[in-house]
Scaffold this motif. Structure first.
Motif, short mmCIF file in Angstrom:
data_model
loop_
_atom_site.label_atom_id
_atom_site.label_comp_id
_atom_site.label_asym_id
_atom_site.label_seq_id
_atom_site.Cartn_x
_atom_site.Cartn_y
_atom_site.Cartn_z
N ARG A 203 -6.15 17.25 -0.37
CA ARG A 203 -7.29 16.54 -1.24
C ARG A 203 -6.87 15.25 -2.01
O ARG A 203 -6.37 15.04 -2.76
N GLY A 204 -7.40 14.16 -1.05
CA GLY A 204 -6.80 12.91 -1.33
C GLY A 204 -7.91 12.28 -2.51
O GLY A 204 -8.75 12.65 -2.55
N GLY A 205 -7.18 11.36 -3.42
CA GLY A 205 -7.48 10.54 -4.29
C GLY A 205 -8.04 9.37 -3.57
O GLY A 205 -8.76 9.41 -2.34
N CYS A 206 -8.03 8.24 -4.11
CA CYS A 206 -8.41 6.97 -3.25
C CYS A 206 -7.34 6.47 -2.35
O CYS A 206 -6.06 6.18 -2.63
N LEU A 207 -7.30 6.92 -1.00
CA LEU A 207 -6.66 6.50 0.07
C LEU A 207 -6.57 5.24 0.23
O LEU A 207 -7.95 4.52 0.67
N THR A 208 -5.57 4.36 0.50
CA THR A 208 -5.90 2.89 0.43
C THR A 208 -4.64 2.34 1.45
O THR A 208 -3.61 2.99 1.76
N GLY A 209 -4.79 0.92 1.71
CA GLY A 209 -3.56 0.27 2.36
C GLY A 209 -4.38 -0.79 2.99
O GLY A 209 -5.70 -1.18 2.92
N SER A 210 -3.80 -1.80 3.65
CA SER A 210 -4.11 -3.04 4.01
C SER A 210 -4.97 -2.91 5.39
O SER A 210 -5.88 -3.96 5.90
N ARG A 211 -5.03 -1.80 6.05
CA ARG A 211 -5.77 -1.67 7.22
C ARG A 211 -7.25 -1.00 6.69
O ARG A 211 -7.83 -0.55 7.65
N HIS A 212 -7.47 -0.45 5.52
CA HIS A 212 -8.57 -0.03 5.14
C HIS A 212 -9.70 -0.98 5.27
O HIS A 212 -9.97 -2.22 4.82
N ALA A 213 -10.71 -0.42 5.98
CA ALA A 213 -11.84 -1.26 6.14
C ALA A 213 -12.98 -0.86 5.31
O ALA A 213 -14.00 -0.11 5.39
N GLY A 214 -12.74 -1.17 3.97
CA GLY A 214 -13.62 -0.74 2.76
C GLY A 214 -15.08 -1.35 2.91
O GLY A 214 -15.29 -2.49 3.36
N VAL A 215 -15.98 -0.73 2.38
CA VAL A 215 -17.48 -1.17 2.54
C VAL A 215 -18.00 -0.71 1.07
O VAL A 215 -17.32 0.07 0.43
N GLU A 216 -19.18 -1.17 0.52
CA GLU A 216 -19.70 -0.97 -0.77
C GLU A 216 -19.83 0.44 -0.85
O GLU A 216 -19.45 0.87 -1.95
#
Length: 353
Positions: A203-216
């Motif tokens: 159950r992930g919190g905010c999963l992130t990293g440099s390859r994350h293609a985040g959008v609004e």
């Protein structure tokens, strides 16, 4: 070892592919770039697929839809994976309300298709599902909290370390996304307990990293860094910008999945995030970007919070650390931000050249 990764061109999926392919394992990825349908051109992951295929000869790609039961079964029958990393999903609760059937078919029925194919063709393997903290709905919002100058925190001692796996998933507002992910989460546990298969939902919190293609609509940290680097305004939705999230780097997610693969259990659920040490509010991130990187982000404030959004959420990692004592976060929030700012800046420079 044979490793099957769904959502292989997304953040966690690509991290898994790189990890296992680099170690010389035979890796097959399933990804039909449905993210571009969810989020448009900004969500397109076809470039990641091209990169993985060119970099790793031991990586094979299947552009199939996990909603296609027959196609999924055929992959399992032919490949017979020893380890499954299921990271494919519709990830936005805002988007889910637009197309509830699509959301549920991907997150719930797609997961069921994979689990049944796993049970039928590779019952001795290990299955790890990337779930979400949204399975708890807005229940965390009703815990005792204290409001500080720039953030909210849990009050008292019981949830001082964050949210653990004992928090009820009932009698709360989930969003349709939360409901579909909870369905996949529960069925993953049930296949483990009922059929004695080695499965776990993370159950992930905010999963992130440099390859994350985040959008609004999805990928808070990635998107806010993108806005800051490119001089775009960022809209804060509700709670005065004091809402808190915990950030965990994708490489630390893979570390947890690999520990489970090596010492699996049947039908487990783990909260997996950055914990209190990697937590920050929106306005704390804005401050860090300004102070540490000289990025003056223009923000707009919409007092209407997103439906079902968490006021404060950070993961209590006690259970996963008890089951796997060697698990330790290797990426601090400062390190994550530095990596993401550098990557976003390099990407912007390349586009301008």
């Amino acid at each position: 070892m044979k490793v099957l990764v769904t959502g292989s061109c997304g953040l966690i999926g690509s991290e898994a592919v790189i990890h296992y392919a680099s170690e010389g394992h035979e890796v097959m990825g399933i990804d039909n770039n449905l993210r571009s349908y969810f989020f448009g051109a900004k969500g397109d992951t076809s470039g990641v697929r091209t990169q993985l295929q060119s970099e790793f000869e031991n990586y094979r790609h299947q552009q199939i839809d996990i909603r296609n039961r027959e196609a999924v079964a055929k992959v399992f029958e032919g490949f017979k994976p020893d380890f499954v990393v299921h990271a494919a999903a519709q990830p936005s609760h805002d988007w889910a309300a637009r197309e509830p059937f699509t959301d549920f078919e991907v997150n719930a029925m797609g997961t069921l298709n994979l689990l049944e194919a796993f049970r039928t063709h590779t019952p001795n393997g290990v299955f790890a599902l990337m779930s979400t903290n949204k399975v708890y709905g807005d229940a965390p919002n009703f815990l005792a909290m204290e409001e500080g100058e720039k953030r909210y925190d849990y009050k008292g001692t019981f949830f001082k370390k964050g949210i653990d796996e004992t928090l009820s998933v009932d009698h709360c507002l989930h969003s349709l996304f939360g409901a579909s992910k909870l369905s996949g989460d529960i069925i993953c546990q049930e296949y483990g307990r009922y059929f004695q298969l080695k499965t776990a939902a993370f159950r992930g919190g905010c999963l992130t990293g440099s390859r994350h293609a985040g959008v609004e609509l999805h990928g808070f940290l990635s998107y806010i860094v993108h806005c800051a680097v490119n001089g775009l305004p960022y809209t804060i939705f509700g709670y005065k910008g004091k809402q808190v999230r915990d950030q965990i780097h994708s490489s630390d997610v893979i570390q947890a999945l690999e520990l489970f693969r090596k010492s699996p259990r049947c039908g487990e659920a783990y909260n997996l995030g950055g914990g209190y040490e990697n937590s920050a509010s929106v306005i704390e991130i804005v401050d860090r970007l300004r102070k540490d990187f000289g990025l003056d982000l223009e923000t707009k404030y919409d007092p209407q919070a997103r439906k079902g959004d968490h006021i404060c959420y950070y993961s209590d990692l006690t259970k996963i650390k008890n089951h796997f004592p060697s698990f330790k976060l290797t990426m601090s929030l400062d390190s994550i931000l530095k990596e993401m700012v550098e990557n976003a800046s390099a990407t912007t420079t390349r586009k301008a050249a």
